[in-house]
Write a protein that holds these residues in place. Structure first.
Motif, PDB file in Angstrom:
ATOM      1  N   UNK A 117       0.758  -1.247   0.000  1.00 40.44           N
ATOM      2  CA  UNK A 117       0.000   0.000   0.000  1.00 40.44           C
ATOM      3  C   UNK A 117       0.784   1.290   0.000  1.00 40.44           C
ATOM      4  N   UNK A 118       2.115   1.227  -0.027  1.00 38.66           N
ATOM      5  CA  UNK A 118       2.912   2.453   0.050  1.00 38.66           C
ATOM      6  C   UNK A 118       2.844   3.274  -1.228  1.00 38.66           C
ATOM      7  N   UNK A 119       3.024   4.593  -1.063  1.00 35.28           N
ATOM      8  CA  UNK A 119       3.142   5.486  -2.217  1.00 35.28           C
ATOM      9  C   UNK A 119       4.468   5.269  -2.943  1.00 35.28           C
ATOM     10  N   UNK A 120       5.434   4.675  -2.236  1.00 37.87           N
ATOM     11  CA  UNK A 120       6.785   4.541  -2.765  1.00 37.87           C
ATOM     12  C   UNK A 120       6.993   3.195  -3.443  1.00 37.87           C
ATOM     13  N   UNK A 121       7.837   3.198  -4.439  1.00 34.93           N
ATOM     14  CA  UNK A 121       8.214   1.968  -5.117  1.00 34.93           C
ATOM     15  C   UNK A 121       9.592   1.554  -4.607  1.00 34.93           C
ATOM     16  N   UNK A 122       9.671   0.363  -4.046  1.00 33.95           N
ATOM     17  CA  UNK A 122      10.919  -0.107  -3.473  1.00 33.95           C
ATOM     18  C   UNK A 122      11.689  -0.953  -4.492  1.00 33.95           C
ATOM     19  N   UNK A 123      13.007  -0.753  -4.482  1.00 39.02           N
ATOM     20  CA  UNK A 123      13.859  -1.480  -5.421  1.00 39.02           C
ATOM     21  C   UNK A 123      14.030  -2.939  -5.008  1.00 39.02           C
ATOM     22  N   UNK A 124      13.914  -3.214  -3.706  1.00 44.97           N
ATOM     23  CA  UNK A 124      14.039  -4.590  -3.213  1.00 44.97           C
ATOM     24  C   UNK A 124      13.575  -4.642  -1.766  1.00 44.97           C
ATOM     25  N   UNK A 125      13.202  -5.845  -1.317  1.00 43.14           N
ATOM     26  CA  UNK A 125      12.732  -6.034   0.059  1.00 43.14           C
ATOM     27  C   UNK A 125      13.255  -7.353   0.607  1.00 43.14           C
ATOM     28  N   UNK A 126      13.629  -7.338   1.896  1.00 39.16           N
ATOM     29  CA  UNK A 126      14.035  -8.557   2.587  1.00 39.16           C
ATOM     30  C   UNK A 126      13.169  -8.712   3.824  1.00 39.16           C
ATOM     31  N   UNK A 127      12.554  -9.887   3.967  1.00 36.92           N
ATOM     32  CA  UNK A 127      11.642 -10.138   5.073  1.00 36.92           C
ATOM     33  C   UNK A 127      12.153 -11.318   5.891  1.00 36.92           C
ATOM     34  N   UNK A 128      12.390 -11.073   7.181  1.00 38.67           N
ATOM     35  CA  UNK A 128      12.820 -12.135   8.075  1.00 38.67           C
ATOM     36  C   UNK A 128      11.654 -12.543   8.965  1.00 38.67           C
ATOM     37  N   UNK A 129      11.170 -13.761   8.769  1.00 41.62           N
ATOM     38  CA  UNK A 129      10.085 -14.317   9.573  1.00 41.62           C
ATOM     39  C   UNK A 129       8.929 -13.339   9.747  1.00 41.62           C
ATOM     40  N   UNK A 130       8.327 -12.877   8.645  1.00 42.25           N
ATOM     41  CA  UNK A 130       7.200 -11.934   8.777  1.00 42.25           C
ATOM     42  C   UNK A 130       6.061 -12.559   9.563  1.00 42.25           C
TER      43      UNK A 130
END
Length: 203
Positions: free
Chosen positions: A143-156
């Protein structure tokens, strides 16, 4: 979309995260301006450049509070700060005690504030989070207004992922890391969500 799911059959040795090695760039944490509801800290490199990446770091539920410090002594934030290889801005907000979920709107507002104060490369916005913070990453990707170049999720973490719209995740490369022996996070639920995101992007 690049999607990578890393599955561990046992808990990770925490020393692995903190002993990666010293980065090439020195810097320091600095408290940001009073921000409601999230106070935050910014890691600022000693030598800034005209175009720097921004990394948004979202902490676990255990670092909630109002001291604006607990979130930067976590393994996630300290590992980033100790291993910066090029001038970058690290942003570590702190959610108040009892917060049920990270607010996309409030995080977006902080990012806008950071963009107005530092030379941020809008094509290099990154986001990472652990547990409660990992779920915050999913909220931001959805839902963010921003576009992220990459994401890392640890145990979401979360009681489920049905409220997230996989079709809005766009082209953000994502890396998921979970452990089979995690007694808090349902690794099966995370994996099933990962498959759903993959299927959505494949279509």
């Amino acid at each position: 979309m690049i999607l990578t799911y890393v599955f561990y059959g046992h808990n990770l040795d925490k020393s692995i995260a903190t002993d990666v090695g010293a980065g090439d760039v020195s810097g320091h944490w600095q408290a940001g301006t009073d921000s409601d509801p999230y106070p935050y800290q910014v890691w600022i490199p000693e030598a800034q450049t005209e175009s720097m990446p921004l990394v948004l770091i979202l902490h676990t539920r255990g670092e909630q509070g109002d001291d604006n410090n607990a979130q930067i002594i976590t393994e996630l934030a300290s590992t980033w700060a100790n291993n910066v290889e090029e001038p970058s801005i690290l942003l570590a907000p702190q959610a108040p005690s009892g917060t049920g979920a990270w607010s996309v709107t409030d995080l977006d507002n902080i990012i806008y504030e950071i963009q107005s104060n530092y030379n941020i490369d809008l094509n290099r916005l990154y986001i990472t989070g652990h547990s409660f913070g990992g779920r915050g990453v999913l909220n931001m990707l959805s839902g963010s207004d921003h576009k992220f170049a990459a994401a890392t999720l640890f145990a979401p973490s979360g009681k489920g992922f049905d409220d997230l719209d996989t079709s809005t995740l766009g082209e953000t490369p994502q890396w998921y890391v979970v452990s089979k022996s995690d007694v808090i996070v349902d690794d099966e639920a995370v994996y099933n969500y990962f498959l759903e995101v993959y299927a959505s992007d494949s279509q």
